[in-house]
Design a protein around this motif. Sequence first.
Motif, PDB file in Angstrom:
ATOM      1  N   LEU A  81       0.832  -1.197   0.000  1.00  0.00           N
ATOM      2  CA  LEU A  81       0.000   0.000   0.000  1.00  0.00           C
ATOM      3  C   LEU A  81       0.867   1.247   0.000  1.00  0.00           C
ATOM      4  O   LEU A  81       2.070   1.190   0.245  1.00  0.00           O
ATOM      5  CB  LEU A  81      -0.951   0.019   1.196  1.00  0.00           C
ATOM      6  CG  LEU A  81      -0.368   0.171   2.602  1.00  0.00           C
ATOM      7  CD1 LEU A  81      -1.515   0.451   3.583  1.00  0.00           C
ATOM      8  CD2 LEU A  81       0.361  -1.080   3.067  1.00  0.00           C
ATOM      9  N   HIS A  82       0.264   2.386  -0.287  1.00  0.00           N
ATOM     10  CA  HIS A  82       0.978   3.648  -0.290  1.00  0.00           C
ATOM     11  C   HIS A  82       1.255   4.090   1.148  1.00  0.00           C
ATOM     12  O   HIS A  82       0.379   4.034   2.011  1.00  0.00           O
ATOM     13  CB  HIS A  82       0.172   4.730  -1.004  1.00  0.00           C
ATOM     14  CG  HIS A  82       0.017   4.493  -2.470  1.00  0.00           C
ATOM     15  ND1 HIS A  82       0.994   4.802  -3.379  1.00  0.00           N
ATOM     16  CD2 HIS A  82      -1.002   3.962  -3.184  1.00  0.00           C
ATOM     17  CE1 HIS A  82       0.589   4.489  -4.595  1.00  0.00           C
ATOM     18  NE2 HIS A  82      -0.616   3.962  -4.505  1.00  0.00           N
ATOM     19  N   ARG A  83       2.469   4.581   1.368  1.00  0.00           N
ATOM     20  CA  ARG A  83       2.843   5.047   2.704  1.00  0.00           C
ATOM     21  C   ARG A  83       1.903   6.156   3.189  1.00  0.00           C
ATOM     22  O   ARG A  83       1.456   6.150   4.337  1.00  0.00           O
ATOM     23  CB  ARG A  83       4.284   5.552   2.679  1.00  0.00           C
ATOM     24  CG  ARG A  83       4.783   6.103   4.012  1.00  0.00           C
ATOM     25  CD  ARG A  83       6.221   6.564   3.904  1.00  0.00           C
ATOM     26  NE  ARG A  83       7.099   5.432   3.651  1.00  0.00           N
ATOM     27  CZ  ARG A  83       7.615   4.643   4.595  1.00  0.00           C
ATOM     28  NH1 ARG A  83       7.311   4.864   5.866  1.00  0.00           N
ATOM     29  NH2 ARG A  83       8.409   3.637   4.287  1.00  0.00           N
ATOM     30  N   ALA A  84       1.632   7.127   2.320  1.00  0.00           N
ATOM     31  CA  ALA A  84       0.783   8.247   2.724  1.00  0.00           C
ATOM     32  C   ALA A  84      -0.631   7.782   3.069  1.00  0.00           C
ATOM     33  O   ALA A  84      -1.251   8.303   3.996  1.00  0.00           O
ATOM     34  CB  ALA A  84       0.740   9.297   1.623  1.00  0.00           C
ATOM     35  N   GLU A  85      -1.148   6.794   2.326  1.00  0.00           N
ATOM     36  CA  GLU A  85      -2.493   6.292   2.609  1.00  0.00           C
ATOM     37  C   GLU A  85      -2.545   5.605   3.966  1.00  0.00           C
ATOM     38  O   GLU A  85      -3.536   5.726   4.696  1.00  0.00           O
ATOM     39  CB  GLU A  85      -2.932   5.334   1.509  1.00  0.00           C
ATOM     40  CG  GLU A  85      -3.238   6.005   0.190  1.00  0.00           C
ATOM     41  CD  GLU A  85      -3.715   5.023  -0.867  1.00  0.00           C
ATOM     42  OE1 GLU A  85      -4.198   5.483  -1.913  1.00  0.00           O
ATOM     43  OE2 GLU A  85      -3.595   3.800  -0.641  1.00  0.00           O
ATOM     44  N   LEU A  86      -1.483   4.885   4.309  1.00  0.00           N
ATOM     45  CA  LEU A  86      -1.437   4.226   5.607  1.00  0.00           C
ATOM     46  C   LEU A  86      -1.440   5.259   6.727  1.00  0.00           C
ATOM     47  O   LEU A  86      -2.200   5.140   7.696  1.00  0.00           O
ATOM     48  CB  LEU A  86      -0.203   3.328   5.701  1.00  0.00           C
ATOM     49  CG  LEU A  86       0.059   2.671   7.055  1.00  0.00           C
ATOM     50  CD1 LEU A  86      -1.128   1.817   7.501  1.00  0.00           C
ATOM     51  CD2 LEU A  86       1.331   1.829   7.002  1.00  0.00           C
TER      52      LEU A  86
END
Length: 379
Positions: free
Chosen positions: A113-118
């Motif tokens: 997953l995307h770091r920013a989304e996490l």
Amino acid sequence: MAAPAPHTSGRAHMQVLVIGGGIAGTAAALALHAAGAEVTVHEAHPDAAEDIGAFLTLASNGMRALARLDASAAVTALGFPLHSMRVLDATGAVLADVALGEADDPLLRYRCLHRAELATALQAEAVRRGIHVRHGARLDSFEETPDDITAHFTDGSTATGDLLVGADGLHSAVRRHIAPDVRPRYAGQRVFYGYADDAAAAGANGGDSERITMVRGSAAAFGHAVSPDGLSYWFARVAGEPLTADETGQVSASRLRELLLPLLRRDDTPAADIVAATKERVMVTDATELPVGTRWRSGRALTIGDAAHAASPATGQGASLALEDAVVLADCLRDTPDIARALSCYESLRRPRVEENITVSGNISRGTPPPSAPSPSSS
């Protein structure tokens, strides 16, 4: 798995200041809140934490920590699971094809997953639980008394609590006060990230969905995973000198492809085709780490996550270990009424594991032969 049990010591109303609203900080806030503390997260950036657009993989140990935080649902709504890993050599021959972690448990499967989304999902979960997340609060300094600790922010505001947790990343302002002589150091590799919009056209097999493919190339280590909608997430680790000032600026995707493609084209693998098919979203950063033995705490202040034990990304354990930090810290503070003893307990439990990861990951990045001791378990 249950979340941390409610706080039962004499510190049922302990006030904690968390500096940094990224993965480590927000996870720590969730864990400490569940353990009975009053927590406020102070994030320097006006919105979500700064991010270069890269993705990450949470291993089974990171997913287990999320389950302890009762935050699995917030994260499994993002990205996609990875059930297996295939390893290719420079000729494209398959060296291994194995299950990843605890693939039989939906909550513990590896996840890409995307770091920013996490970080954003964890922040939203914290707010949903009543934890205050204050944006635009950049730490300037802090001062302690025998009874409390006060954070001073660059906008002139202050906040006082029983404990300050520095989860403010690689260039931590908290660490600057605790260990002023420590600086992040280059770990020997540049790391490229990108996304190929048409995985099939790029040479990535559509059957690769939910599997990560690692390539032991002759001039670069490469990995890619295909999302359910056909997007190929890829990275490449390349040995060399650290990035120049020009390269750390706004370098075009085409220029980054030009730097990487000649290295990948030496081998008979899908790597070069995947990168060539990536039109816009290409990024590069230096692999960095903190020295083992870095001081983590001073009185009522403690660093966690990358602020304490940043490692090169070669083992893919950074985010997972940060999530573990959050759970262990909350457990120690819940079970030990004295803050100094609790932080000592936390450090004794965490330092061997995370510093082994720094060493192992750094050895991989530098091409150093692995030690005889096993690397940290990913589950």
